[in-house]
Write a protein that holds these residues in place. Structure first.
Motif, mmCIF file in Angstrom:
data_model
loop_
_atom_site.group_PDB
_atom_site.id
_atom_site.type_symbol
_atom_site.label_atom_id
_atom_site.label_comp_id
_atom_site.label_asym_id
_atom_site.label_seq_id
_atom_site.Cartn_x
_atom_site.Cartn_y
_atom_site.Cartn_z
ATOM 1 N N MET A 101 0.824 -1.193 0.000
ATOM 2 C CA MET A 101 0.000 0.000 0.000
ATOM 3 C C MET A 101 0.867 1.255 0.000
ATOM 4 S SD MET A 101 -3.007 1.035 2.689
ATOM 5 C CE MET A 101 -1.872 1.382 4.004
ATOM 6 N N LEU A 102 2.104 1.151 0.493
ATOM 7 C CA LEU A 102 2.935 2.325 0.601
ATOM 8 C C LEU A 102 3.304 2.879 -0.769
ATOM 9 C CD1 LEU A 102 5.315 1.263 3.513
ATOM 10 C CD2 LEU A 102 3.320 2.767 3.606
ATOM 11 N N VAL A 103 3.533 1.989 -1.753
ATOM 12 C CA VAL A 103 3.908 2.467 -3.073
ATOM 13 C C VAL A 103 2.799 3.299 -3.708
ATOM 14 C CG1 VAL A 103 4.539 1.764 -5.407
ATOM 15 C CG2 VAL A 103 5.568 0.622 -3.437
ATOM 16 N N SER B 21 -5.468 -1.450 -3.971
ATOM 17 C CA SER B 21 -4.425 -0.748 -3.235
ATOM 18 C C SER B 21 -4.509 0.753 -3.452
ATOM 19 C CB SER B 21 -3.041 -1.257 -3.666
ATOM 20 O OG SER B 21 -2.897 -2.629 -3.366
ATOM 21 N N LEU B 22 -4.856 1.154 -4.668
ATOM 22 C CA LEU B 22 -4.973 2.579 -4.949
ATOM 23 C C LEU B 22 -6.145 3.202 -4.202
ATOM 24 C CD1 LEU B 22 -4.156 2.650 -8.764
ATOM 25 C CD2 LEU B 22 -2.768 3.553 -6.902
ATOM 26 N N VAL B 23 -7.253 2.476 -4.100
ATOM 27 C CA VAL B 23 -8.396 3.002 -3.351
ATOM 28 C C VAL B 23 -8.035 3.118 -1.866
ATOM 29 C CG1 VAL B 23 -10.814 2.630 -2.722
ATOM 30 C CG2 VAL B 23 -10.030 2.065 -5.020
ATOM 31 N N LEU B 24 -7.326 2.142 -1.346
ATOM 32 C CA LEU B 24 -6.827 2.244 0.023
ATOM 33 C C LEU B 24 -5.919 3.457 0.168
ATOM 34 C CD1 LEU B 24 -5.988 -1.437 0.994
ATOM 35 C CD2 LEU B 24 -7.585 0.065 2.181
ATOM 36 N N GLY B 25 -5.090 3.683 -0.852
ATOM 37 C CA GLY B 25 -4.214 4.851 -0.831
ATOM 38 C C GLY B 25 -4.992 6.151 -0.781
ATOM 39 N N LEU C 173 -4.833 9.117 2.108
ATOM 40 C CA LEU C 173 -4.760 10.555 1.858
ATOM 41 C C LEU C 173 -5.916 11.285 2.528
ATOM 42 C CD1 LEU C 173 -3.695 10.737 -1.905
ATOM 43 C CD2 LEU C 173 -2.272 10.682 0.139
ATOM 44 N N GLY C 174 -7.086 10.662 2.523
ATOM 45 C CA GLY C 174 -8.219 11.262 3.221
ATOM 46 C C GLY C 174 -7.998 11.311 4.720
ATOM 47 N N GLY C 175 -7.353 10.267 5.263
ATOM 48 C CA GLY C 175 -7.101 10.221 6.690
ATOM 49 C C GLY C 175 -6.156 11.312 7.169
ATOM 50 N N ILE C 176 -5.248 11.750 6.286
ATOM 51 C CA ILE C 176 -4.317 12.817 6.666
ATOM 52 C C ILE C 176 -4.758 14.174 6.130
ATOM 53 C CG2 ILE C 176 -2.385 11.222 6.831
ATOM 54 C CD1 ILE C 176 -1.446 12.072 4.105
ATOM 55 N N GLY C 177 -5.979 14.217 5.576
ATOM 56 C CA GLY C 177 -6.566 15.494 5.188
ATOM 57 C C GLY C 177 -6.210 16.009 3.813
ATOM 58 N N VAL C 178 -5.651 15.145 2.944
ATOM 59 C CA VAL C 178 -5.261 15.602 1.612
ATOM 60 C C VAL C 178 -6.456 15.639 0.669
ATOM 61 C CG1 VAL C 178 -3.805 15.089 -0.391
ATOM 62 C CG2 VAL C 178 -2.914 14.773 1.921
ATOM 63 N N VAL D 247 -11.901 2.991 1.362
ATOM 64 C CA VAL D 247 -11.512 4.355 1.715
ATOM 65 C C VAL D 247 -11.537 4.548 3.226
ATOM 66 C CG1 VAL D 247 -12.266 6.777 1.608
ATOM 67 C CG2 VAL D 247 -12.138 5.414 -0.483
ATOM 68 N N ALA D 248 -12.553 4.009 3.870
ATOM 69 C CA ALA D 248 -12.634 4.117 5.326
ATOM 70 C C ALA D 248 -11.470 3.405 6.002
ATOM 71 C CB ALA D 248 -13.955 3.546 5.827
ATOM 72 N N ALA D 249 -11.119 2.208 5.503
ATOM 73 C CA ALA D 249 -9.982 1.474 6.068
ATOM 74 C C ALA D 249 -8.689 2.248 5.874
ATOM 75 C CB ALA D 249 -9.882 0.092 5.425
ATOM 76 N N GLY D 250 -8.529 2.819 4.687
ATOM 77 C CA GLY D 250 -7.333 3.621 4.437
ATOM 78 C C GLY D 250 -7.291 4.873 5.292
ATOM 79 N N ALA D 251 -8.456 5.476 5.521
ATOM 80 C CA ALA D 251 -8.509 6.683 6.341
ATOM 81 C C ALA D 251 -8.097 6.393 7.779
ATOM 82 C CB ALA D 251 -9.917 7.281 6.306
ATOM 83 N N VAL D 252 -8.554 5.253 8.300
ATOM 84 C CA VAL D 252 -8.154 4.864 9.660
ATOM 85 C C VAL D 252 -6.644 4.683 9.729
ATOM 86 C CG1 VAL D 252 -8.326 3.043 11.400
ATOM 87 C CG2 VAL D 252 -10.377 3.826 10.204
ATOM 88 N N ALA D 253 -6.088 4.022 8.709
ATOM 89 C CA ALA D 253 -4.640 3.825 8.678
ATOM 90 C C ALA D 253 -3.913 5.160 8.557
ATOM 91 C CB ALA D 253 -4.264 2.914 7.519
ATOM 92 N N GLY D 254 -4.444 6.053 7.711
ATOM 93 C CA GLY D 254 -3.812 7.355 7.543
ATOM 94 C C GLY D 254 -3.855 8.190 8.810
ATOM 95 N N ALA D 255 -4.993 8.157 9.496
ATOM 96 C CA ALA D 255 -5.113 8.915 10.740
ATOM 97 C C ALA D 255 -4.206 8.356 11.830
ATOM 98 C CB ALA D 255 -6.565 8.910 11.212
#
Length: 216
Positions: free
Chosen positions: A1-3, A40-44, A48-53, A166-174
């Protein structure tokens, strides 16, 4: 997911939304899409949503839109190019060996029949399976399922799928700042433990030398 996250961070928010949506269109619209890292891109996007981008609702909506458009494209490609007879298309059938074509037909026939009997449920279920998002629209077209009926399952399932990722990625980003803090604390603790261990080891060795000298 990092890439994917690293790649998306190099883009502006609108560009990242468009790029992910385009990949999702290609995933379901073309056979090559079966190897694209769409999930993976949707998670990405979620990260970005989790960190406010980017906006989380807009990220989920753009991903769902790309998936639906891709499914519609894949369905129409098969309907127009092969008359709805083959999910792979006439060009692939002409180039592939006859044994391969028979094997593929044998494997996909049960799936085609399932989609023909329960098109809405099958289209919805396919959105949650890697590879099925590419093959399901093509199988639906070859099974004679109208586009409108297929989309009755694809559209809501795509929104649910994209929202969940997106929600899962946001939790990870936050959680990234918290993870960074925990790693920093863990690094400090590990450094102190190593320093204490080295000090104790040195003291033990020094004591052993003194005891050896005194006994001599």
């Amino acid at each position: 997911m990092l890439v994917p996250v690293d790649a998306l961070l190099q883009m502006s928010a609108p560009a990242s939304l468009v790029a992910v949506a385009l990949v999702l269109v290609l995933e379901a619209g073309l056979l090559i899409g079966i190897v694209l890292p769409a999930g993976s891109l949707v998670l990405g996007l979620g990260v970005l949503g989790g960190i406010g981008v980017v906006s989380l609702p807009l990220a989920a909506l753009s991903a769902a839109t790309g998936t639906v458009l891709g499914a519609a494209l894949g369905h129409q490609v098969v309907r127009r190019r092969s008359g709805g007879t083959s999910p792979a298309g006439d060009a692939v059938r002409r180039r592939a060996p006859a044994q391969v074509i028979r094997l593929v037909d044998r494997l996909i026939t049960p799936w085609r029949e399932t989609i023909r009997r329960r098109p809405v449920r099958a289209a919805a279920t396919a959105q949650f399976v890697v590879g099925a998002r590419t093959l399901a629209p093509r199988l639906a077209a070859s099974a004679g399922v109208p586009l409108a009926i297929m989309l009755r399952g694809t559209a809501p399932a795509s929104l649910l799928w994209s929202s969940a990722l997106v929600a899962a990625g946001a939790v990870a980003g936050a959680a990234l700042p918290l993870i960074d803090d925990l790693l920093t604390v863990a690094g400090v603790v590990l450094t102190l433990v190593m320093a204490a261990w080295l000090l104790v080891r040195r003291q033990v060795r020094l004591r052993a030398v003194l005891l050896t000298g005194s006994s001599a």
